[in-house]
Scaffold this motif. Sequence first.
Motif, PDB file in Angstrom:
ATOM      1  N   ALA A 203       0.824  -1.218   0.000  1.00 16.19           N
ATOM      2  CA  ALA A 203       0.000   0.000   0.000  1.00 16.19           C
ATOM      3  C   ALA A 203       0.854   1.262   0.000  1.00 16.19           C
ATOM      4  O   ALA A 203       0.402   2.317  -0.443  1.00 16.19           O
ATOM      5  CB  ALA A 203      -0.933  -0.004   1.205  1.00 16.19           C
ATOM      6  N   MET A 204       2.096   1.150   0.495  1.00 17.11           N
ATOM      7  CA  MET A 204       2.976   2.320   0.471  1.00 17.11           C
ATOM      8  C   MET A 204       3.574   2.547  -0.907  1.00 17.11           C
ATOM      9  O   MET A 204       4.178   3.597  -1.160  1.00 17.11           O
ATOM     10  CB  MET A 204       4.106   2.149   1.483  1.00 17.11           C
ATOM     11  CG  MET A 204       3.612   2.194   2.901  1.00 17.11           C
ATOM     12  SD  MET A 204       4.933   2.658   4.008  1.00 17.11           S
ATOM     13  CE  MET A 204       5.127   4.366   3.550  1.00 17.11           C
ATOM     14  N   ARG A 205       3.423   1.564  -1.787  1.00 17.61           N
ATOM     15  CA  ARG A 205       3.877   1.682  -3.181  1.00 17.61           C
ATOM     16  C   ARG A 205       5.379   1.886  -3.289  1.00 17.61           C
ATOM     17  O   ARG A 205       5.847   2.647  -4.151  1.00 17.61           O
ATOM     18  CB  ARG A 205       3.149   2.838  -3.884  1.00 17.61           C
ATOM     19  CG  ARG A 205       1.648   2.831  -3.684  1.00 17.61           C
ATOM     20  CD  ARG A 205       0.966   1.960  -4.686  1.00 17.61           C
ATOM     21  NE  ARG A 205      -0.469   1.911  -4.439  1.00 17.61           N
ATOM     22  CZ  ARG A 205      -1.359   1.468  -5.323  1.00 17.61           C
ATOM     23  NH1 ARG A 205      -0.959   1.056  -6.506  1.00 17.61           N
ATOM     24  NH2 ARG A 205      -2.623   1.422  -5.040  1.00 17.61           N
ATOM     25  N   VAL A 206       6.124   1.248  -2.411  1.00 21.52           N
ATOM     26  CA  VAL A 206       7.585   1.413  -2.456  1.00 21.52           C
ATOM     27  C   VAL A 206       8.301   0.089  -2.704  1.00 21.52           C
ATOM     28  O   VAL A 206       9.522   0.013  -2.597  1.00 21.52           O
ATOM     29  CB  VAL A 206       8.140   2.031  -1.150  1.00 21.52           C
ATOM     30  CG1 VAL A 206       7.661   3.468  -1.008  1.00 21.52           C
ATOM     31  CG2 VAL A 206       7.750   1.208   0.077  1.00 21.52           C
ATOM     32  N   MET A 207       7.550  -0.970  -3.024  1.00 19.07           N
ATOM     33  CA  MET A 207       8.186  -2.272  -3.188  1.00 19.07           C
ATOM     34  C   MET A 207       8.467  -2.578  -4.655  1.00 19.07           C
ATOM     35  O   MET A 207       7.653  -2.330  -5.528  1.00 19.07           O
ATOM     36  CB  MET A 207       7.293  -3.364  -2.609  1.00 19.07           C
ATOM     37  CG  MET A 207       7.064  -3.191  -1.132  1.00 19.07           C
ATOM     38  SD  MET A 207       7.267  -4.732  -0.229  1.00 19.07           S
ATOM     39  CE  MET A 207       5.776  -5.544  -0.664  1.00 19.07           C
ATOM     40  N   GLY A 221      12.494  -0.164  -6.087  1.00 12.76           N
ATOM     41  CA  GLY A 221      12.077  -0.105  -4.697  1.00 12.76           C
ATOM     42  C   GLY A 221      12.713  -1.176  -3.841  1.00 12.76           C
ATOM     43  O   GLY A 221      13.669  -1.840  -4.238  1.00 12.76           O
ATOM     44  N   THR A 263       7.882   9.314   6.818  1.00 17.51           N
ATOM     45  CA  THR A 263       8.442   8.314   5.903  1.00 17.51           C
ATOM     46  C   THR A 263       9.587   8.839   5.040  1.00 17.51           C
ATOM     47  O   THR A 263      10.516   8.091   4.741  1.00 17.51           O
ATOM     48  CB  THR A 263       7.369   7.723   4.949  1.00 17.51           C
ATOM     49  OG1 THR A 263       6.812   8.791   4.198  1.00 17.51           O
ATOM     50  CG2 THR A 263       6.295   6.992   5.727  1.00 17.51           C
TER      51      THR A 263
END
Lengths: 404, 87
Positions: A203-207, A221, A263
């Motif tokens: 959900a943080m869209r950082v992977m 990411g 973050t």
Amino acid sequence: MRRVVVTGIGVVSPLGLTLDRFWAALTAGRSGIGPIGSIPTDRLTVKIAAEVRDYDPADHFDPRKVGFLDRFSQFAVVAARAAVADAKIAFSPETAARTATVVGTGVGGLHTLDESFQKLYRDNATRVHPFTIPRLMINAATSQVSMELGLTGPAFSVASACASANHAIGAAFHMVRGGVADLALTGGSEACITVGTMKGWEAMRVMASDTCRPFSKGRGGMVLGEGAACFVFETLDGALARGATPIAEIVGFGMSADAGDITAPDADGAARAIAAALADGGLAPADIDYVNAHGTGTAANDATETVALHRAFGDHARQLCVSSSKSMFGHALGAAGALELAATCLALRDGVIPPTANYREPDPACDLDYVPNEARTRPIRTAISNSFAFGGLNAVLALQRVEA
Amino acid sequence: MADAPAEIEAKVLDIISEKAKIDRERLVLDAKLTDLDIASLDVVEIIFALEEVFDIQIPYNANSADSEFGTIGDVVSAVTGLVEGKA
């Protein structure tokens, strides 16, 4: 002030369950990132992680005892045993009372929490397992390690997300250096590859969906990891007196808070932690040869960390070898700093710098020497290991080679 | 019944306006997200809200943000495409 050395290291990692395997993979640039096999992936968008494979609790624990240990505590105990075996130390009651136990963990027993809540909310169970609380509490790893080894000195857990291990290790270092304890069993442990955690990170869209490519152009990411690393710290005098072989010397520890965003990373906060670690160790920027970077592989971290290194090291930044071991064992959150300290200790011992794996091409925002893809043989005297946490809590360790 | 494109656009702009705290009048289709000072975490929250409201999945990675949603219009057309694809 007393000098503090590392005399034992133990790891549980996506690159193997022994220090030899861990180091062989790191120096070969071999990544432990792959398709997730330990949890169902049908509801996940990101289906890769760096998992600890070939790990069976039955190989390490009495069946009557294992019920008390969440996966993260198991990892900590297995790594702690290995560190003690590596240090070849036996704790007498007097020594045990002078030994601190400080283990960092970011989030605690999430496997236990996930399983309990599924039963409760999904299956409408009326009760959860009676060991739910002692398994999931964030200090469980520290407690289980102290119980396993009979260590009765000062003991506590440290939680600061991705910097938990560095904060724990730094605290242990300062305690031994300052005389609060004579030895320390320290490190970090994390095991949170659960569906709930993966959905949270998604959900943080950082992977990244392919792999972790720190500092490289086109990096997508971070990749979640898990594992543990534990260390035996003792005074140099104590180690020499009992005939132990020091692996590396811890010389400095620096911390800072960004006091900014919850973050987003901050170059100034990171640079202040680096400078504090150098000052604590009486080091000049030009003394440092190698930086084991936080290097998560996100666009923001890697560019910001590069700016921080320029700020902290000035012209000397161009002389540094900088590499991210997360390219191979992923981001193990509360265990990350511990696994990275293990890598840094071995780099100092062997004069081999582990590479940044999966590196493709230079990014103009990341303009340092990242030791791309291939390990480099180079005598190194002094190194730092960076951890910068969500929440803006930064912790940097400085280490020195021990001349044989 | 699926929303008409104009209704989708209106809803998208309402959500962006609310989440990023930007006056609705400034949200023209060719406005760049960076010019509107919409930070990447705001974008993540906006996308979460759009997915919830329209019951869609929007592929988005903050690490390659510059190549995905440049303008307000990019967001509107992505949502419109996904909603129509669902119908």
